[in-house]
Write a protein that holds these residues in place. Structure first.
Motif, PDB file in Angstrom:
ATOM      1  N   LEU A 161     -13.337 -38.311 -14.559  1.00 26.18           N
ATOM      2  CA  LEU A 161     -12.451 -39.485 -14.572  1.00 26.18           C
ATOM      3  C   LEU A 161     -11.020 -39.079 -14.877  1.00 26.18           C
ATOM      4  CD1 LEU A 161     -14.648 -42.157 -16.338  1.00 26.18           C
ATOM      5  CD2 LEU A 161     -14.100 -41.969 -13.934  1.00 26.18           C
ATOM      6  N   ALA A 162     -10.874 -38.136 -15.811  1.00 21.65           N
ATOM      7  CA  ALA A 162      -9.528 -37.710 -16.182  1.00 21.65           C
ATOM      8  C   ALA A 162      -8.810 -37.121 -14.976  1.00 21.65           C
ATOM      9  CB  ALA A 162      -9.605 -36.690 -17.310  1.00 21.65           C
ATOM     10  N   PHE A 180     -21.483 -36.931 -20.963  1.00 22.22           N
ATOM     11  CA  PHE A 180     -20.304 -37.768 -21.166  1.00 22.22           C
ATOM     12  C   PHE A 180     -19.018 -36.979 -21.022  1.00 22.22           C
ATOM     13  CE2 PHE A 180     -23.203 -40.970 -22.486  1.00 22.22           C
ATOM     14  CZ  PHE A 180     -22.544 -42.126 -22.136  1.00 22.22           C
ATOM     15  N   ALA A 181     -19.057 -35.750 -21.520  1.00 21.65           N
ATOM     16  CA  ALA A 181     -17.865 -34.917 -21.357  1.00 21.65           C
ATOM     17  C   ALA A 181     -17.597 -34.690 -19.871  1.00 21.65           C
ATOM     18  CB  ALA A 181     -18.061 -33.585 -22.075  1.00 21.65           C
ATOM     19  N   PHE A 219      11.673 -65.146 -21.955  1.00 20.08           N
ATOM     20  CA  PHE A 219      12.878 -65.835 -21.494  1.00 20.08           C
ATOM     21  C   PHE A 219      13.889 -65.900 -22.626  1.00 20.08           C
ATOM     22  CE2 PHE A 219      15.346 -69.699 -21.487  1.00 20.08           C
ATOM     23  CZ  PHE A 219      15.905 -69.668 -20.239  1.00 20.08           C
ATOM     24  N   LEU A 238      -7.775 -39.871 -12.720  1.00 16.46           N
ATOM     25  CA  LEU A 238      -6.621 -40.598 -13.258  1.00 16.46           C
ATOM     26  C   LEU A 238      -5.340 -39.817 -13.040  1.00 16.46           C
ATOM     27  CD1 LEU A 238      -7.877 -42.074 -16.634  1.00 16.46           C
ATOM     28  CD2 LEU A 238      -6.997 -43.319 -14.674  1.00 16.46           C
ATOM     29  N   ILE A 239      -5.416 -38.537 -13.317  1.00 17.58           N
ATOM     30  CA  ILE A 239      -4.199 -37.729 -13.185  1.00 17.58           C
ATOM     31  C   ILE A 239      -3.732 -37.725 -11.730  1.00 17.58           C
ATOM     32  CG2 ILE A 239      -3.292 -35.367 -13.326  1.00 17.58           C
ATOM     33  CD1 ILE A 239      -5.115 -35.002 -15.777  1.00 17.58           C
ATOM     34  N   SER A 288      -2.390 -41.216 -10.805  1.00 17.97           N
ATOM     35  CA  SER A 288      -1.086 -41.527 -11.413  1.00 17.97           C
ATOM     36  C   SER A 288       0.018 -40.786 -10.668  1.00 17.97           C
ATOM     37  CB  SER A 288      -1.080 -41.137 -12.885  1.00 17.97           C
ATOM     38  OG  SER A 288      -0.981 -39.744 -13.011  1.00 17.97           O
ATOM     39  N   LEU A 301      -8.474 -43.263 -21.270  1.00 20.31           N
ATOM     40  CA  LEU A 301      -9.818 -42.700 -21.227  1.00 20.31           C
ATOM     41  C   LEU A 301     -10.223 -42.165 -22.597  1.00 20.31           C
ATOM     42  CD1 LEU A 301     -11.826 -42.105 -18.917  1.00 20.31           C
ATOM     43  CD2 LEU A 301     -10.949 -39.789 -18.930  1.00 20.31           C
ATOM     44  N   GLU A 349      16.594 -57.227  -7.212  1.00 18.88           N
ATOM     45  CA  GLU A 349      17.844 -57.595  -6.557  1.00 18.88           C
ATOM     46  C   GLU A 349      17.664 -58.884  -5.753  1.00 18.88           C
ATOM     47  OE1 GLU A 349      19.320 -54.783  -3.806  1.00 18.88           O
ATOM     48  OE2 GLU A 349      21.341 -55.591  -3.847  1.00 18.88           O
ATOM     49  N   SER A 389      -1.487 -39.681 -18.802  1.00 19.97           N
ATOM     50  CA  SER A 389      -2.272 -40.300 -17.742  1.00 19.97           C
ATOM     51  C   SER A 389      -3.737 -40.499 -18.131  1.00 19.97           C
ATOM     52  CB  SER A 389      -2.179 -39.471 -16.463  1.00 19.97           C
ATOM     53  OG  SER A 389      -2.494 -38.134 -16.756  1.00 19.97           O
ATOM     54  N   VAL A 390      -4.235 -39.751 -19.106  1.00 17.61           N
ATOM     55  CA  VAL A 390      -5.650 -39.920 -19.465  1.00 17.61           C
ATOM     56  C   VAL A 390      -5.825 -40.527 -20.854  1.00 17.61           C
ATOM     57  CG1 VAL A 390      -6.503 -38.100 -17.979  1.00 17.61           C
ATOM     58  CG2 VAL A 390      -5.769 -37.542 -20.291  1.00 17.61           C
ATOM     59  N   ALA A 443     -16.150 -37.769 -18.400  1.00 17.03           N
ATOM     60  CA  ALA A 443     -14.774 -37.915 -18.861  1.00 17.03           C
ATOM     61  C   ALA A 443     -13.846 -36.992 -18.105  1.00 17.03           C
ATOM     62  CB  ALA A 443     -14.695 -37.633 -20.365  1.00 17.03           C
ATOM     63  N   MET A 461     -13.156 -43.393 -25.181  1.00 17.03           N
ATOM     64  CA  MET A 461     -14.172 -42.474 -25.690  1.00 17.03           C
ATOM     65  C   MET A 461     -14.261 -42.562 -27.210  1.00 17.03           C
ATOM     66  SD  MET A 461     -15.541 -40.644 -23.206  1.00 17.03           S
ATOM     67  CE  MET A 461     -16.008 -39.006 -23.740  1.00 17.03           C
TER      68      MET A 461
END
Lengths: 165, 503, 223, 345
Positions: free
Chosen positions: A15-16, A8-9, A90, A19-20, A23, C70, A38, C66-67, A12, C74
């Protein structure tokens, strides 16, 4: 237990990193958002929102400094469009403009104009022509009816007339 | 050669209850002479004609009273002899509404001899078109488009001249009677048009509910003996008489959006126009008369009348026996595409083909309007193949983009969808409003775009100006600094020189 | 003090996750076939909310933007797994009923939303109060919907209470004198029920009418 | 003289919503008579109760929505919905069944979506689906055809009324004894238990073409449908495509294995096939709008009905097929937009 944790680590971390990276590369540029906002504004450049023009106001909305309900000519319809686009709530326009549409344009009375050039500088869309000491006139096709030329005029020679007249 | 099966297909449309027999059993009345004429100067496309007569002047029938303001517009002629009473603004029926236009008002007298009574001679083709324009001849189907202009579109090749005698509006019978009484003249006019445009074939189109007109035209074709005129009868179906619809019905081709029938090789002309052209070529008579159907339950003697252009409607009604009891509506044009007017003090113009007076029974009351139940009846009847129910929905949601996609601008406002709608929704009225709103929206967004652009230019200019001034100032300062430095050095050098010299 | 009060009122009513924010709809619709099921899921969710909020709040300063999502996921999944194992150990029967839906708490957006919008920006105390009140608000909606569906769909109330109170309570549920319309227990019933609750909420917080009222006020004062 | 200004066209409309609804009701008369002939007067009681419930819920909803009550009540659409629901519930039913069906149809399916013209789903079918999901037992207790030689116990009008109001039957009658599953139900259950079609169809509820009595109800419903076609209330596209697609599917499978699959005539003449084809799927509000779209819509309903009947969990799938296809209508409409005159595609 240890295997699960490692797996899992590992997931993770992968995925991290994804993501970085994403982004970094996939973020929308601020300019695109400003362009879109505009385009939702009436763009008559009246500056009644407190910003010099529609684009500065759009930029101010994006950078979270301005409320979306500051545009009197657009009215509640514009606020509604902006709220829908930005996903915010609104709230009705804070002040009411006397020109809520594009159907009025400025008209310079020829008898009174002294050629002071002040209105010319005030016009946001360069719709007034003339030089010092000579009478000015409004190019009716370009005037947006924003009224910015009215306050600077020292002799009150500018009035608003219906566009079609 | 009697009939020729030229009919291909016709999409949509509705069968309407015919009211033609109210007015088509009598001959055209030709002895109507109004006491006063109100001749508008705006009877054609383009700029208004300029009055060329003076108040008090005596004029003869057929004399030019309004000169064309532009090259391609038509002249206006006096329809009767008389004295010019006034030249003033007067309400006039124009293109679907009543507006005000400059009119020459003529007090008529009895001397009704035509000014020029000889067939005109032409030097060349262009001369002919100019002459047609000067004779004031416009399309008499209702739109009043200058005939010369329509015949002059030489950019595309014209294969077929369609002579429109369909007359699909349920009340109008003026073309019917014209074809019955003047079949030969109509065909002669058509042949003249054919010669001008260089077409190979003329097709006279008549709806099947006019057997007498069909007979008269087919007889006339035999008499003339021309091989290039054909007659085709098409099913009685509203709105076959529409120009674009007719082209599709006869050739199976569609006129592309924003283009004209000539772009698919056809020219449509009304039979009335052909007749007017023939009158001009044979007798030199300009367009000063037209046949108007006066009909409806609200008039005593419904009939077709040859009316001098400019005759007040009120006098025309009086000529037809006057109003019969209380009249609830006055419709100019057919009951499907015509428009109501609020007064009978208006003149008959070149585009007035019919006047309908209705009584309570046939005037639509403000019905109960139900919401659209999506029954879809409006879809198969639309001759343009639109989806009226979806256009209505898009209009209610003010979704202009969707309106554009659904083809709102193609709507010909024929009213077929109104007739079949079980919810009695005034669809055409809504579509007109939608068109108007959409145009406004487009216009204002154009204006906004322009304003944005000009604002950007101005900010750019100001900032570059600002930058220039800044730079100028900086340079100046720098130069002052430089120059003063030099001066000081020079002065010091000078002083030291002087001191040295004293020693 | 008033700050804490707003936090509590927000979670229970003005920002109720199920009714106002419409978060966590999936377990809400799936599990509320009876009141007891709803209660059990509500309690589990509340516990998870409080735990995740406190943990996220503690580590909020060390998060990489950004993470962060995640990491939230977890944390939430670890906690939910723990709670899943605990229920299995101590409330085995209830675990049998809730079975799939306790692991599914991971996907409950309420928890992620709380972590993102509250816990990662506030102190641990505030985060716990907010998480607890949001959890209780969610539980309340689960209870109302579960009770509503149980009464209409089965004609009973508190059936299965023995799973929480033990075997002594086996017969202590209420039975109404009708069999009920099965549709309320079936998935459509869940949607109808939630829709009715939202409609009732709109009676109390009519967002649309607030807008209208403001507009008419302004146009009146200017017209 | 001054005349009023009106917008063109200046012509009386040729039809109206109430007229359409009235013709739909007329068209249902023949099948109602046959229905009464075979199943007794129970349907009248259901029609009455459902209509009253529909009108009351319509009035309440209009009141809540601040809409004019009278014109909407008078347009007859609520009654049509109620009558269709009465057709789809058993003739011997407790009073609250039609009440719940009609009121949920009007409230949930019609007014919550915005009233007449705005509903996405066919109200009658929503009402029926809710009843079927909620009360599967009551909805499948069908009394068999009331014909002497079939050997079933008959029930008279008074007992029907009594059952409807109080839920109890005279002492000499037993609910289980006087009710039966419908033919489609029997076939479904029988096939599951490995009984062949031939054996099943030798039962008393079956006849040559379809279910006993049902065949004639369906045939007379078709007469009503033809009347609607003749009057121009509905167009042929939906009924024809629906019936054709059911027939084609049924024929294919029947030819493949006549012992496991029902014949096309049975599919056409039992259950709600014909009623659905002419009266339910043609509901304009929830059907596709263009002719081409209607063909697709009808054919899809036919195919789905066959699929649900054969492989689904319910004996008659028409209601669910209609509801599913209602969902697809915007998509169908979008892809069947005719080419506009003079515009290139």
């Amino acid at each position: 237990m240890a295997t699960a944790t490692v797996i899992f680590a590992g997931i993770a971390i992968v995925l991290a990193i994804l993501l970085i990276v994403s982004s970094h590369y996939l973020s929308t540029t601020e300019n695109e958002v400003i362009d879109k906002i505009e385009s939702l504004l009436p763009r008559i450049q009246c500056a009644q929102c407190g910003y010099p023009g529609c684009r500065p106001y759009a930029a101010a909305i994006v950078t979270d400094k301005a409320d979306i309900n500051l545009c009197p000519p657009g009215g509640n319809e514009t606020v509604r469009r902006l709220a829908k686009f930005l996903g915010s709530d609104f709230s009705p326009v804070t002040k009411y403009s006397t020109t809520a549409n594009l159907n009025e344009i400025a008209f310079i009375s020829e008898e009174l104009c002294i050629g002071c050039n002040l209105c010319l500088r005030a016009c946001p869309v360069d719709a007034i022509v003339g030089t010092h000491q000579s009478m000015h006139t409004v190019i009716s096709d370009h005037c947006t009816g924003c009224r910015l030329c009215i306050p600077p005029c020292p002799v009150d020679c500018i009035s608003l007339v219906s566009r079609n007249a | 050669m009697l009939k020729y099966p030229l009919f291909q297909s016709f999409y949509g449309g509705v069968h309407l209850e015919s009211h033609k027999n109210t007015s088509n059993h009598k001959q055209i009345a030709r002895d109507f002479l109004p006491s006063r004429l109100i001749i508008p100067m705006n009877q054609q496309f383009g700029s208004d004609a300029i009055p060329s007569v003076k108040v008090g002047q005596l004029i003869q029938k057929g004399e030019v009273i309004g000169k064309p303001a532009e090259k391609n517009t038509t002249a206006v002629h006096a329809s009767c002899s008389g004295r010019v009473g006034a030249i003033e603004k007067h309400p006039v029926p124009t293109a679907g509404k009543v507006s005000t236009s400059t009119c020459v008002i003529i007090e008529t007298n009895d001397e009704n001899n035509i000014a020029a009574q000889k067939p005109p001679l032409f030097k060349n083709h262009l001369d002919k078109l100019t002459a047609i324009n000067h004779a004031g001849i416009v399309g008499l189907g209702g739109a009043a488009f200058p005939t010369a202009e329509k015949l002059n579109r030489k950019s595309s090749h014209c294969e077929m001249l369609i002579l429109n005698g369909a007359e699909c509006e349920p009340y109008i019978s003026c073309d019917d009677l014209l074809m019955q009484e003047h079949a030969t003249e109509v065909l002669r006019g058509a042949l003249a048009m054919m010669e001008i445009v260089g077409a190979e074939l003329t097709v006279v189109v008549i709806e099947k509910d006019k057997p007498k007109a069909i007979e008269a035209i087919s007889n006339a074709i035999e008499t003339i003996g021309s091989k290039c005129i054909r007659l085709t009868d098409i099913p009685t179906m509203y709105p076959t008489g529409g120009e674009r619809q007719l082209v599709e019905a006869l050739t199976g081709k569609e006129v592309p959006s924003g283009k004209y029938p000539i772009d698919v090789g056809c020219i449509c002309q009304n039979v009335g126009t052909a007749y007017a052209l023939d009158c001009f070529f044979q007798l030199g008579e300009p367009l000063i008369n037209r046949i108007v159907t006066v009909t409806g339950q609200g008039v005593k003697n419904p009939q077709n009348v040859a009316v001098p252009i400019g005759a007040p409607i009120v006098e025309l009604i009086k000529f037809c026996g006057g109003y019969d009891g209380e009249v609830s509506q006055l419709i100019l044009g057919g009951n499907m595409m015509g428009y109501t007017v609020d007064t009978d003090q208006l003149p008959v113009t070149k585009s007035t083909n019919c006047i309908i007076t209705t009584k309570k029974a046939t005037t639509p009351k403000p019905f109960e309007i139900w919401p659209c139940i999506r029954c879809g009846e409006c879809i198969p009847v639309c001759p343009v193949r639109l989806l009226p129910q979806q256009i209505l929905k898009a209009y209610e949601n003010k979704n202009f983009e969707e309106l554009g996609k659904l083809g709102l601008s193609e709507c010909i406002e024929c009213g077929c969808c109104d007739v079949v709608c079980p919810s009695h929704i005034p669809l055409v009225e809504n579509f007109r409003k939608a068109k108007h709103l959409r145009m406004q929206e487009i216009k204002s967004s154009e204006l906004s775009n322009a304003a944005q652009k000009r604002y950007e230019l101005k900010t750019q200019r100001l900032s570059s100006q600002h930058a220039n001034t800044e730079k100028l100032h900086a340079d100046l300062k720098e130069s002052i600094k430089e120059s003063s430095k030099n001066d000081m050095i020079k002065a010091a050098v000078e002083r030291s020189k002087k001191r040295r010299d004293k020693k | 003090m008033s700050d804490i009060k707003t936090l509590i009122v927000d979670g229970l009513w003005t920002k109720n996750p199920a009714l106002i924010q419409l978060l966590g709809i999936c377990p809400l619709l799936a599990i509320t076939t009876t009141l007891v099921n709803g209660l059990a899921l509500g309690i589990a969710t509340t516990v998870v909310l409080i735990c995740t909020n406190s943990i996220v709040s503690l580590i909020r300063h060390t998060l990489l933007p950004s993470v962060r999502i995640l990491i939230f996921v977890m944390i939430i999944s670890s906690l939910v797994t723990t709670i899943d194992l605990l229920t299995n150990a101590f409330f085995h029967e209830l675990h049998g009923v809730l079975g799939l839906f306790i692991p599914l708490i991971i996907t409950n957006c309420t928890i992620l939303a709380q972590a993102e919008s509250v816990a990662s920006r506030n102190s641990i105390g505030k985060s716990i109060i907010s998480g607890g009140s949001a959890g209780l608000g969610f539980t309340a909606v689960l209870l109302v919907l579960g009770g509503f569906r149980e009464i209409i769909g089965r004609g009973s109330l508190f059936s299965g209470i023995d799973m929480i109170l033990g075997d002594s309570a086996t017969d202590s549920f209420i039975k109404f004198p009708f069999d009920g319309a099965l549709v309320a227990i079936l998935p459509p019933g869940a949607f109808f029920g939630l829709a009715i609750l939202i409609a009732l909420r709109n009676l109390f917080i009519p967002t649309a009418t607030i807008e209208q009222r403001l507009e008419t006020n302004i146009s009146e004062s200017h017209g | 003289m001054n005349f009023p200004i009106n917008s063109s066209p200046h012509v009386l409309p040729i039809t109206s919503v109430p007229i359409i609804m009235r013709h739909v009701l007329y068209a249902l008369i023949p099948s109602t008579i046959v229905y009464v002939w075979y199943f007794g007067f129970g349907i009248f009681i259901n029609m009455l109760i459902a209509s009253i419930a529909a009108l009351i819920s319509e009035a309440i909803m209009l009141r809540i929505r601040n809409r004019p009550i009278k014109p909407s009540l008078a347009d007859g659409s609520a009654i049509v919905t109620a009558i269709l629901i009465a057709f789809s519930i058993p003739p011997l039913a407790p009073w609250w069944l039609p009440v719940l069906g009609a009121s949920s149809a009007i409230v949930l399916a019609k007014h919550l979506y915005g009233g007449i013209g705005a509903n996405i789903f066919n109200p009658a079918m929503v009402g029926y689906a809710i009843l079927l999901l909620s009360f599967p037992v009551q909805m499948t207790h069908w009394i068999p055809p009331q014909i002497e030689n079939l050997g079933f116990q008959n029930i008279d009008l008074w007992s029907t009324v009594l059952y409807s109001v109080t839920g109890s039957l005279p002492s000499n009658l037993n609910l289980d004894a006087i009710t039966q599953a419908t033919p489609l139900d029997i076939v479904k259950g029988g096939l599951k238990n490995g009984i062949s079609i031939n054996e099943l169809r030798s039962g008393p509820l079956f006849s040559q073409l379809g279910g006993y009595g049902w065949e004639w109800i369906n045939i007379f419903t078709a007469f009503g449908g033809v009347y609607l076609l003749y009057k121009g209330i509905i167009r042929w596209h939906i009924p024809v495509s629906l019936l054709t697609s059911i027939t084609i599917f049924a024929a294919l499978f029947y030819l493949y294995d006549p012992n496991q699959n029902l014949s096309p005539s049975f599919h056409l003449l039992s259950g709600a096939t014909v009623l659905g084809a002419f009266f339910i799927a043609t509901d304009p509000v929830s059907a596709a709008a263009t002719n081409q779209g209607r063909l697709i819509y009808g054919a899809s309903i036919g195919a789905l009905t066959y699929a649900i009947r054969t492989w689904g969990g319910y004996p008659d799938g028409l209601a669910f097929a209609v509801l599913l296809m209602n969902l697809m209508v915007p998509l169908i409409d979008r892809f069947t937009t005719p080419k506009i005159y003079g515009q290139q595609q």
